[in-house]
Design an enzyme around this catalytic site. Sequence first.
Site, PDB file in Angstrom:
ATOM      1  N   CYS A 110      -9.248  -5.237 -17.110  1.00  0.00           N
ATOM      2  CA  CYS A 110      -8.191  -5.973 -17.819  1.00  0.00           C
ATOM      3  C   CYS A 110      -6.897  -5.160 -17.857  1.00  0.00           C
ATOM      4  O   CYS A 110      -6.891  -3.961 -17.607  1.00  0.00           O
ATOM      5  CB  CYS A 110      -8.631  -6.321 -19.231  1.00  0.00           C
ATOM      6  SG  CYS A 110      -8.833  -4.881 -20.305  1.00  0.00           S
TER       7      CYS A 110
ATOM      8  N   CYS B 295      -6.854  -2.368 -20.325  1.00  0.00           N
ATOM      9  CA  CYS B 295      -7.692  -1.254 -19.830  1.00  0.00           C
ATOM     10  C   CYS B 295      -6.902  -0.424 -18.821  1.00  0.00           C
ATOM     11  O   CYS B 295      -7.008   0.800 -18.785  1.00  0.00           O
ATOM     12  CB  CYS B 295      -8.955  -1.788 -19.153  1.00  0.00           C
ATOM     13  SG  CYS B 295      -9.960  -2.803 -20.235  1.00  0.00           S
TER      14      CYS B 295
ATOM     15  N   ASP C  55      24.407 -17.154   5.804  1.00  0.00           N
ATOM     16  CA  ASP C  55      25.093 -16.705   7.015  1.00  0.00           C
ATOM     17  C   ASP C  55      24.921 -17.840   8.029  1.00  0.00           C
ATOM     18  O   ASP C  55      23.945 -18.603   7.942  1.00  0.00           O
ATOM     19  CB  ASP C  55      24.431 -15.416   7.510  1.00  0.00           C
ATOM     20  CG  ASP C  55      24.992 -14.969   8.847  1.00  0.00           C
ATOM     21  OD1 ASP C  55      26.216 -15.025   9.021  1.00  0.00           O
ATOM     22  OD2 ASP C  55      24.195 -14.588   9.721  1.00  0.00           O
TER      23      ASP C  55
END
Length: 708
Positions: free
Chosen positions: A18, A21, A402
């Site tokens: 997690c 963690c 461009d």
Amino acid sequence: MTTTTPTKQEYRLQNLSCASCAAKFEKNVKAIPKVQDAQVNFGASKITVIGDISVDQIEEAGAFDGIKVSQSPTRSLEKSIPFYRKTENILAGISLLFVVLGYIFGAWRGETDPLPIGMFIIAILVGGMGIFKTGFRNLVKFEFDMKTLMTIAVIGAAIIGEWEEAAVVVFLFAVSEALEAYSMDKARQSIRQLMDIAPPTATIKRAHGEHFHEMELPTEQIEIGDILIVKPGQKIAMDGIVINGLSAVNQAAITGESIPVNKTIDDEVFAGTLNEEGALEIRVTKRVEDTTIAKIIHLVEEAQAEKAPSQQFVDRFAKYYTPAIMIVALLVAVIPPLFVGDWQHWIYQGLAVLVVGCPCALVVSTPVAIVTAIGNAARQGVLIKGGIHLEQLGHIEAVAFDKTGTLTKGQPAVTDIYTAEELSQDYVLQLVAAVEKQSQHPLAKAILKKLHDEKLTELIPTDFQSVTGKGAYATVDKQIIYVGSLKWIATLAAVDEKITEQVKKLQKQGKTVVAAVSNDRFIGMIGIADQLRQESKDVLSKLSALKVKHTVMLTGDAEPTAQAIATSLNMTDVRASLLPADKLMAIKDLRTEFGAVAMVGDGVNDAPALASANVGIAMGGAGADAALETADIALMGDDLTKLPYTIGLSRKTLRIIKENIIFALALKLIALLLVIPGWLTLWIAIFADMGATLLVVFNSLRLIKTKK
């Protein structure tokens, strides 16, 4: 006195369950002596450490989460353990068995009998041993994560005799952790799939003296200059140049192109692409760690490590949120019983507040969405170099393009041929092409391509001469043919007014005119123009549908050429004859007017403008190092249709992140409001926490299905 530079090393991680963690693991590694810095990449499941450290020390720092560490090369990745074989999931299953037995014995002998209570205690110990170990360790250090809160809640429930609920809560928490780990693994598969693209070994020919020897080697041992042998149906293992053979190569893995591309001698090929038809011999041009796919993997992983603004906000919020929840839990357990009594009931309510208040769902709300979106984009041939760029693209109000190579193909082509009345177009084209054959000019290439497309015979020129800034001439078919600008040609032969008018008409359409004279007689002229991409108009209409307020063309070309292209695209804002510095100023003006601006260019000439825009997007990143380095986002396959997809993906990601944060907070708020009438139970608390986390994760995984 010499100082040694600290070593920087990357390690792969398994079982990183997690986000909180990951933060704790990073803190533990940083606390190791001789470690100067450490950064955990939760999305890519790896850690970068600066300093002197061993794998054992890193594993010890991650022991609380069962983290396993390997010092594997970037390209390889250990196979994940199947869901049903993970130790914690097996223990959760055993815990469930004892919970069920507890209920059966409770129904038979009564809830207060030692036998069902014993079953529930076994379920708590089997399913929660890992949680309690970490929880007690954290409690001693005054570190409060979910496992600490769970430990307090379960011990509290046991003290007040709620054995049944404590056992069920431990089991449900184990299930929620298992499902969170499974879904995060699903999100990380985008990188795993990228890593599996290029084969780990390849057949090569290597020179030994005057002879070549064939051998199969791991790609790490293949050197620049080796000859790669690729049979039909095999994947190309290294970047290189084709030196022998002709084949169609499927480049979808790198560029996202669905149609195979024909490759012949001198063409560039990429590692991880599939050779479909013929056999190829390829001279290796890059080492395995420098291949385009290796760079993509590295950049995708780095992108997942870089925290997006919303993630930074959530992290800051969670920092204050957890202590606030603990204070609320304490107040719920202590204040009401001072007035109404019933300490057991309100202590229980306080324990439930601790569980429901865990910030897991909130912490994971952003990174799972970012990881999933960036991985999805990489599979579609779009390289997004960070969560911050993904988020910014979602706020874009204006897009600057461009012209050459972006809205157009960047390859001039013959569009018109006008001749003196008695001469055929084919013959004039043959004469002009014969002179241009000696030239390296892009316009010459367009004329020769037209000759080959029409399958006309090449005439042989002699006595070729180039006239700087004007054109060239040569003897072709027993006559001197002059080819060049109309201004120069007009000094060599009479050009009537009808021809001059026709030239003006072509120039208004943005076309370049090449005129030709035979001896001293005007024989014709050829109109050449950069070809508009077929998809450009459709892309602009899709951007409008995505509520992009403004599109603008920025080009160094002259006004007539730029205006002609803009007219065919229905673009109203055109800024022509711009130098790189002018494009930079134009982007700054657009930012002042519209706020968030994206610039789409080729990643080389447009570098200043790309850097100045909120999001710089480079066309054709595959094989172009400059595009990969200068832009925030690279469209790998030179495919403009991926622009609306990418903007759409970023907006969907922003929407999902907002939904996640609302889900995470709303579910918890509803559960916390149940405290007022005293209805909150540990069951509801764990369901609210688990439900919020799973809702957030599965909502984020919807991004996997987003397609071009």
